[in-house]
Design an enzyme around this catalytic site. Structure first.
Site, PDB file in Angstrom:
ATOM      1  N   ARG A   1      42.226  21.974  13.841  1.00 27.38           N
ATOM      2  CA  ARG A   1      42.233  22.605  15.161  1.00 27.38           C
ATOM      3  C   ARG A   1      40.864  23.201  15.426  1.00 27.38           C
ATOM      4  O   ARG A   1      40.341  23.981  14.624  1.00 27.38           O
ATOM      5  CB  ARG A   1      43.286  23.704  15.218  1.00 27.38           C
ATOM      6  CG  ARG A   1      43.330  24.387  16.580  1.00 27.38           C
ATOM      7  CD  ARG A   1      44.068  25.707  16.544  1.00 27.38           C
ATOM      8  NE  ARG A   1      44.055  26.357  17.853  1.00 27.38           N
ATOM      9  CZ  ARG A   1      44.054  27.664  18.035  1.00 27.38           C
ATOM     10  NH1 ARG A   1      44.060  28.473  16.990  1.00 27.38           N
ATOM     11  NH2 ARG A   1      44.043  28.179  19.245  1.00 27.38           N
TER      12      ARG A   1
ATOM     13  N   GLY B   1      51.402  34.734  22.392  1.00 26.31           N
ATOM     14  CA  GLY B   1      51.272  35.094  20.988  1.00 26.31           C
ATOM     15  C   GLY B   1      50.242  36.198  20.887  1.00 26.31           C
ATOM     16  O   GLY B   1      50.073  36.992  21.811  1.00 26.31           O
ATOM     17  N   ASN B   2      49.531  36.271  19.764  1.00 24.30           N
ATOM     18  CA  ASN B   2      48.424  37.218  19.681  1.00 24.30           C
ATOM     19  C   ASN B   2      47.378  36.860  20.732  1.00 24.30           C
ATOM     20  O   ASN B   2      46.864  37.710  21.446  1.00 24.30           O
ATOM     21  CB  ASN B   2      47.810  37.189  18.278  1.00 24.30           C
ATOM     22  CG  ASN B   2      46.666  38.183  18.150  1.00 24.30           C
ATOM     23  OD1 ASN B   2      46.693  39.248  18.738  1.00 24.30           O
ATOM     24  ND2 ASN B   2      45.645  37.820  17.389  1.00 24.30           N
ATOM     25  N   GLY B   3      47.096  35.564  20.857  1.00 26.75           N
ATOM     26  CA  GLY B   3      46.400  35.060  22.028  1.00 26.75           C
ATOM     27  C   GLY B   3      47.444  34.663  23.052  1.00 26.75           C
ATOM     28  O   GLY B   3      48.529  34.218  22.687  1.00 26.75           O
TER      29      GLY B   3
ATOM     30  N   GLU C   1      52.203  23.147  17.509  1.00 31.29           N
ATOM     31  CA  GLU C   1      50.840  22.650  17.604  1.00 31.29           C
ATOM     32  C   GLU C   1      50.486  21.749  16.427  1.00 31.29           C
ATOM     33  O   GLU C   1      49.697  20.810  16.566  1.00 31.29           O
ATOM     34  CB  GLU C   1      49.869  23.828  17.694  1.00 31.29           C
ATOM     35  CG  GLU C   1      50.008  24.615  18.993  1.00 31.29           C
ATOM     36  CD  GLU C   1      49.190  25.877  19.014  1.00 31.29           C
ATOM     37  OE1 GLU C   1      48.102  25.868  19.622  1.00 31.29           O
ATOM     38  OE2 GLU C   1      49.638  26.875  18.417  1.00 31.29           O
TER      39      GLU C   1
ATOM     40  N   HIS D   1      44.568  26.815  24.225  1.00 32.91           N
ATOM     41  CA  HIS D   1      45.975  26.584  23.863  1.00 32.91           C
ATOM     42  C   HIS D   1      46.490  25.291  24.478  1.00 32.91           C
ATOM     43  O   HIS D   1      47.695  25.125  24.671  1.00 32.91           O
ATOM     44  CB  HIS D   1      46.888  27.745  24.311  1.00 32.91           C
ATOM     45  CG  HIS D   1      46.595  29.054  23.644  1.00 32.91           C
ATOM     46  ND1 HIS D   1      46.734  30.253  24.304  1.00 32.91           N
ATOM     47  CD2 HIS D   1      46.184  29.362  22.403  1.00 32.91           C
ATOM     48  CE1 HIS D   1      46.415  31.248  23.493  1.00 32.91           C
ATOM     49  NE2 HIS D   1      46.071  30.724  22.317  1.00 32.91           N
TER      50      HIS D   1
ATOM     51  N   ASN E   1      44.018  24.901  10.099  1.00 35.44           N
ATOM     52  CA  ASN E   1      43.538  25.806  11.145  1.00 35.44           C
ATOM     53  C   ASN E   1      42.792  26.931  10.444  1.00 35.44           C
ATOM     54  O   ASN E   1      43.401  27.856   9.905  1.00 35.44           O
ATOM     55  CB  ASN E   1      44.717  26.338  11.954  1.00 35.44           C
ATOM     56  CG  ASN E   1      44.276  27.234  13.110  1.00 35.44           C
ATOM     57  OD1 ASN E   1      43.090  27.532  13.271  1.00 35.44           O
ATOM     58  ND2 ASN E   1      45.229  27.682  13.914  1.00 35.44           N
TER      59      ASN E   1
ATOM     60  N   ARG F   1      42.579  41.163  22.692  1.00 35.13           N
ATOM     61  CA  ARG F   1      41.636  40.778  23.743  1.00 35.13           C
ATOM     62  C   ARG F   1      42.056  41.359  25.084  1.00 35.13           C
ATOM     63  O   ARG F   1      43.240  41.454  25.394  1.00 35.13           O
ATOM     64  CB  ARG F   1      41.538  39.256  23.832  1.00 35.13           C
ATOM     65  CG  ARG F   1      40.619  38.652  22.796  1.00 35.13           C
ATOM     66  CD  ARG F   1      40.723  37.139  22.767  1.00 35.13           C
ATOM     67  NE  ARG F   1      41.661  36.691  21.737  1.00 35.13           N
ATOM     68  CZ  ARG F   1      42.097  35.444  21.623  1.00 35.13           C
ATOM     69  NH1 ARG F   1      41.712  34.520  22.469  1.00 35.13           N
ATOM     70  NH2 ARG F   1      42.937  35.133  20.665  1.00 35.13           N
TER      71      ARG F   1
ATOM     72  N   HIS G   1      52.353  30.786  27.106  1.00 38.22           N
ATOM     73  CA  HIS G   1      52.116  30.816  25.660  1.00 38.22           C
ATOM     74  C   HIS G   1      51.752  32.248  25.298  1.00 38.22           C
ATOM     75  O   HIS G   1      50.633  32.710  25.549  1.00 38.22           O
ATOM     76  CB  HIS G   1      50.980  29.847  25.302  1.00 38.22           C
ATOM     77  CG  HIS G   1      50.614  29.853  23.841  1.00 38.22           C
ATOM     78  ND1 HIS G   1      50.911  28.800  22.996  1.00 38.22           N
ATOM     79  CD2 HIS G   1      49.990  30.772  23.076  1.00 38.22           C
ATOM     80  CE1 HIS G   1      50.473  29.079  21.783  1.00 38.22           C
ATOM     81  NE2 HIS G   1      49.905  30.275  21.815  1.00 38.22           N
TER      82      HIS G   1
ATOM     83  N   ASN H   1      60.385  35.041  20.798  1.00 35.22           N
ATOM     84  CA  ASN H   1      61.195  35.995  20.044  1.00 35.22           C
ATOM     85  C   ASN H   1      61.440  37.341  20.713  1.00 35.22           C
ATOM     86  O   ASN H   1      62.298  38.089  20.260  1.00 35.22           O
ATOM     87  CB  ASN H   1      60.523  36.245  18.679  1.00 35.22           C
ATOM     88  CG  ASN H   1      60.442  34.987  17.843  1.00 35.22           C
ATOM     89  OD1 ASN H   1      61.459  34.390  17.511  1.00 35.22           O
ATOM     90  ND2 ASN H   1      59.227  34.569  17.501  1.00 35.22           N
TER      91      ASN H   1
ATOM     92  N   PHE I   1      54.413  43.321  18.358  1.00 32.87           N
ATOM     93  CA  PHE I   1      55.289  43.829  19.412  1.00 32.87           C
ATOM     94  C   PHE I   1      56.541  44.517  18.855  1.00 32.87           C
ATOM     95  O   PHE I   1      57.114  45.389  19.503  1.00 32.87           O
ATOM     96  CB  PHE I   1      55.671  42.703  20.371  1.00 32.87           C
ATOM     97  CG  PHE I   1      54.761  42.605  21.562  1.00 32.87           C
ATOM     98  CD1 PHE I   1      55.206  42.917  22.824  1.00 32.87           C
ATOM     99  CD2 PHE I   1      53.434  42.238  21.401  1.00 32.87           C
ATOM    100  CE1 PHE I   1      54.363  42.845  23.924  1.00 32.87           C
ATOM    101  CE2 PHE I   1      52.581  42.158  22.480  1.00 32.87           C
ATOM    102  CZ  PHE I   1      53.034  42.468  23.752  1.00 32.87           C
TER     103      PHE I   1
ATOM    104  N   LYS J   1      45.446  28.427   7.832  1.00 29.67           N
ATOM    105  CA  LYS J   1      46.824  27.966   7.979  1.00 29.67           C
ATOM    106  C   LYS J   1      46.862  26.478   7.678  1.00 29.67           C
ATOM    107  O   LYS J   1      45.933  25.747   8.031  1.00 29.67           O
ATOM    108  CB  LYS J   1      47.322  28.223   9.409  1.00 29.67           C
ATOM    109  CG  LYS J   1      47.386  29.680   9.803  1.00 29.67           C
ATOM    110  CD  LYS J   1      47.853  29.831  11.247  1.00 29.67           C
ATOM    111  CE  LYS J   1      47.846  31.285  11.684  1.00 29.67           C
ATOM    112  NZ  LYS J   1      48.262  31.433  13.097  1.00 29.67           N
TER     113      LYS J   1
ATOM    114  N   VAL K   1      55.540  35.831  20.640  1.00 26.66           N
ATOM    115  CA  VAL K   1      56.172  36.807  21.528  1.00 26.66           C
ATOM    116  C   VAL K   1      57.098  36.105  22.506  1.00 26.66           C
ATOM    117  O   VAL K   1      58.237  36.541  22.735  1.00 26.66           O
ATOM    118  CB  VAL K   1      55.100  37.624  22.267  1.00 26.66           C
ATOM    119  CG1 VAL K   1      55.750  38.572  23.280  1.00 26.66           C
ATOM    120  CG2 VAL K   1      54.256  38.419  21.280  1.00 26.66           C
TER     121      VAL K   1
END
Length: 373
Positions: free
Chosen positions: A68, A187-189, A361, A157, A9, A218, A185, A311, A260, A16, A308
């Site tokens: 990805r 996350g950061n996105g 993913e 996603h 990715n 965003r 979903h 967790n 967060f 990644k 997020v």
């Protein structure tokens, strides 16, 4: 030795990677190379060399490389063997995903040069949402203009939403086709989806990954008139507006933090900007949950996933508090209990089941590669 897939990715400043055994689902190794172009890692070629050094003998059983890719436009959505023609098409699609597609293409090019004897497969974030119902996929703008420029809601996603919805059915021991689901979903996105019988009927991201929920950097949904106003009155360029919406908005733009955990600390210290950022994030999330419950008619399961979602117990609690009238009852103890495995966090008497399911993913991409091969 079991066959494995190398999953890559590539971002603008990071790569990644993971080596996945698609049959067993085991992730043999994973990691990330960060700060590309900012110091010791000069470019993506150097980053890939670091990846291969880290993997060492784990490369011996790799039979393919899965990449990805965020945006494939109207035509590229199925997992596809990479060739020069396909990469040329991805270059043309850069305006649809300016933050994601260019580094993905760069990463694919570098990986193909480094591993020329292995097949490379592109797996698209948009695949799961390609066949959205027309009413959900269509923007209410001039029809011919939309057709000319391929403007529609593509959704993103998708690999995660599909994987998590299937895992939710397995966890509940229910047929996938029998369930109405909302997948969050976060996350950061961040994105939400409404899924009927395993098929998505709506999703929050649109033409680009910018629409929908408030995200790390965003904006999510914003009145298009704001953009025209900033261009005409504040005399901001299109490029500056795009950068602001993608990189300096969301939780970061409102509260000064993208993590967060740090945002919660600032809230605890009395930081009003951080509190507002959190409140806006939760308000938008609750709006989408309510909207998708209306789209579905009845909702069997709501699932939280990604960084997020998996967790942050406070986000889950605040997103669903006060929705008992809609059939959602959280178990506060289960929600607050940390865990890494799939788990239920709703009360036993809750008509709608609420789950936390870790996304994977990398495994989904690896299995898509095997299907292609």
């Amino acid at each position: 030795m079991s066959r494995t897939i190398l999953v890559l990715n590539s971002g603008s400043s990071s790569v990644k990677y993971a080596v996945v055994e698609p049959d067993s689902g085991a992730m043999l190794v994973d990691g990330i190379v960060e700060r590309i172009g900012e110091g010791e890692v000069a470019d993506h070629t150097e980053a890939m060399r670091i990846v291969f050094d880290e993997l060492g003998d784990d490369m011996a059983a790799v039979i393919a490389v899965g990449h990805r890719v965020v945006h494939g436009g109207p035509d590229l959505y199925q997992p596809t063997l990479v060739d020069d023609e396909m990469l040329s098409k991805l270059d043309e699609l850069a305006p649809l995903a300016p933050l994601h597609n260019p580094p993905a293409v760069l990463g694919i090019n570098v990986a193909r040069k480094a591993l020329p004897d292995l097949p490379h497969v592109a797996v698209f974030d948009t695949a799961f949402f390609h066949d959205l119902p027309a009413a959900a996929a269509t923007y209410a703008i001039e029809r011919d203009l939309a057709a000319q420029w391929h403007i529609r809601r593509y959704g993103f996603h998708g690999t995660s939403h599909q994987y998590v919805s299937e895992q939710a059915a397995a966890f509940l021991d229910r047929p996938l086709g029998s369930l109405n689901q909302i997948v969050l979903h976060l996350g950061n996105g961040a994105s939400a989806s409404a899924i009927v019988g395993g098929r998505p009927v709506d999703t929050s991201m649109g033409l680009t990954p910018m629409e929908g929920l408030v995200m790390g950097t965003r904006s999510g949904d914003v009145d298009p008139g704001v953009l025209v106003y900033l261009w005409r009155t504040a005399e901001m360029s299109v490029e500056d507006i795009e950068t602001m919406l993608n990189r300096r908005s969301g939780v970061l733009g409102l509260g000064g933090e993208i993590d967060f955990r740090l945002l919660h600390k600032r809230i605890e210290s009395g930081d009003e900007a951080a509190q507002l950022a959190y409140d806006v994030y939760i308000h938008r999330l609750r709006k989408y949950i309510g909207a998708y419950m209306a789209v579905l008619g009845n909702t069997d399961v709501i699932t939280f996933t990604a960084g997020v979602g998996e967790n942050d117990a406070a986000v889950r609690r605040d997103a669903l508090t006060g929705l008992t009238g809609l059939g959602i009852e959280l178990d506060e103890h289960l929600n607050a209990s940390p865990g890494k495995a799939a788990r239920r966090i709703s009360a036993d008497n809750s008509p709608t089941t609420v789950l936390v399911i870790p996304t994977n993913e990398e495994l989904a991409i690896a299995r898509a590669c095997v299907e292609v091969l």
